[in-house]
Design an enzyme around this catalytic site. Structure first.
Site, mmCIF file in Angstrom:
data_model
loop_
_atom_site.group_PDB
_atom_site.id
_atom_site.type_symbol
_atom_site.label_atom_id
_atom_site.label_comp_id
_atom_site.label_asym_id
_atom_site.label_seq_id
_atom_site.Cartn_x
_atom_site.Cartn_y
_atom_site.Cartn_z
ATOM 1 N N TYR A 99 -8.172 2.354 6.153
ATOM 2 C CA TYR A 99 -8.875 2.692 4.910
ATOM 3 C C TYR A 99 -10.363 2.422 5.091
ATOM 4 C CZ TYR A 99 -4.567 3.416 2.284
ATOM 5 O OH TYR A 99 -3.378 3.914 1.825
ATOM 6 N N ASP B 32 0.800 -1.226 0.000
ATOM 7 C CA ASP B 32 0.000 0.000 0.000
ATOM 8 C C ASP B 32 0.833 1.277 0.000
ATOM 9 O OD1 ASP B 32 -2.310 1.762 0.547
ATOM 10 O OD2 ASP B 32 -1.328 1.954 2.488
#
Length: 473
Positions: A177, A18
């Site tokens: 997230y 990520d």
């Protein structure tokens, strides 16, 4: 969430980490791939001119191939999906060896890498459907692979619609997230599946008034018009405005498409400095996330959409659009995008380029494990790497092309490795940057590829019958 045996044994090699850690978060990663595919579909000639078309296609394929591993992509229906590989929970002072507690090169990782599986994750599944559908258009020259991507996208979208829920509800991803809803992904995924298949069912869903209302298409609010890994509504409205501008499918879609088109115009107005929808820093950076940290990811997405919409207007021979009583030319949108990208590249009060390796003055203490640990044949264990995390020296390795999180609302920036709100790059932010840069690159007259996105869309209106045979007395 419990892991079935088949998922424990599933090959989950590949994909992308990520950010400065080694977690694979499929929600932002799939959005990143959708953004890259969209930019390739619109601007393949510009990628080719820059010598980057094959490279970006390789990146999209690497991401797409990984997503196909995260569910049973050969099946017509599924009941589960991998949402994350690795974990990073360090709350409550936890000393568990994981991706956030440890500071190691990815290739040296020796701690457990748990796999998170979801069974009601509509937002994630619909975003992954969008990603695979968009990629299928990029790879339409490879029929077998393109059809494999379309099949996977259809399976994911059906799963998203049938087993409702937010992927991040009650799990670790909520901290990192968090997804606020899934309706925007339904519109976005439906739009991409329509372009990938030409099946009107998807267009009917994407333009259903209740779907649009649930996604927040008419409510306004402080975050209206902000396109991000969490909220796809603005992108979907631009994408569906494209359909109206070039194909104008008419009834029964026209009413909602006209509404999306109108909303897109309002959003483009909100980006302009003449209006007060969003503040700007003294240096001129638009504050799409209202002064909160990590602003650049939102700025690059808006720069991409503004340039793209400007090109849509040009390609449809539309000189501009109205903001209330005022008329603005399409050039104004391109100027907005250019000023924002120029800020990121160094035209700001600190004369700091937020793109690592670009210019003379850029962040040297990027929050990135691989960049901060020297290549010295020594394997540092979980805590052994902390000395590199905490070192005041510049990173020994330069992550060329990484856009960091960005400055604060006062144009200030702290080049400190531990302060990820300033110095951490992310995959979703970088995808938006690439899209914006390619859109602004080269000759403005090159513009978009008007027709490739419509390759699978059948003719809107059937061909008229042939004329009758000549009359003979």
């Amino acid at each position: 969430m419990s892991l079935s045996l088949c998922f424990k044994q599933r090959d989950l090699k590949g994909g992308f980490y990520d950010a400065g850690d080694a977690i694979k978060f499929n929600f932002p990663a799939s959005f990143a791939m959708t953004m890259l595919s969209w930019s390739v579909i619109e601007y393949s000639a510009k990628y080719e001119a820059a010598g980057e078309l094959n490279h970006v296609r390789e990146i999209i394929k690497w991401g797409s191939d990984f997503f196909l591993k995260t569910f049973n992509s050969s099946a017509d229906s599924i009941d589960r999906l991998v949402s994350q590989v690795g974990d990073g929970d360090t709350s409550h002072g936890s000393a568990t060896h994981n991706d956030h507690y440890c500071w190691m090169r990815p290739e040296d990782i020796d701690y457990p890498r748990p796999v998170t599986v979801c069974s009601s994750c509509s937002d994630l599944a619909a975003e992954m459907a969008a990603s695979l559908a968009a990629a299928s258009i990029v790879f339409k020259d490879n029929r077998a692979y393109s059809q494999k991507l379309v099949h996977g996208a259809k399976t994911l979208y059906a799963f998203a619609r049938n087993q409702r829920g937010r992927y991040s509800a009650g799990v670790e991803a909520e901290t990192f997230y968090n997804s606020t809803m899934y309706w925007d992904e339904f519109v976005w995924g439906g739009a991409w599946l329509y372009f990938a298949t030409g099946n009107n069912t998807y267009l009917s869903l994407a333009t259903h008034p209740k779907m649009a209302k649930h996604a927040g298409a008419f409510v306004g609010g402080p975050d209206y018009g902000v396109f991000s890994w969490d909220n796809k509504l603005t992108g979907a409205q631009v994408l569906l405005s494209r359909l109206r501008l070039f194909l104008s499918p008419g009834y029964p879609y026209e009413e909602m498409l006209a509404s999306y088109h109108n909303q897109t115009g309002i959003i483009m107005c909100s980006y302009l400095p003449y209006f007060n929808s969003f503040n700007r820093t003294k240096g001129g950076l638009i504050q799409l996330n209202h002064g909160r940290p990590q602003p650049l990811q939102y700025v690059v997405n808006a720069a991409f959409l503004a340039t793209l919409y400007s090109d849509y207007l040009d390609a449809s021979d539309t000189p501009g659009w109205r903001c209330g009583p005022n008329f603005y030319t399409s050039n104004v949108l391109r100027e907005f995008a250019q000023t924002q990208i120029n800020y990121i590249l160094g035209k700001n009060p600190r004369k700091m380029s937020y793109l690592v390796g670009f210019g003379n003055h850029y962040p040297k203490h990027v929050h990135h494990r691989g960049a901060s640990i020297p290549k010295n044949k020594i394997k540092y264990n979980c805590k052994g790497g902390w000395k590199w995390r905490d070192s005041k020296k510049p990173n020994p390795n330069t992550v060329v092309g990484a856009m960091v999180a960005g400055p604060d609302r006062h144009d200030g920036f702290q080049d400190i490795r531990s302060n990820y709100n300033y110095t951490e790059p992310t995959i979703a932010g970088n995808a938006g940057l690439v899209a914006a840069l390619v859109a602004l690159s080269g000759d403005k007259d090159v513009g978009i590829d008007k027709n490739t996105i419509f390759s699978a869309v059948p003719p809107m209106f059937p061909n008229p019958p042939p004329p009758p045979a000549p009359w003979k007395p």
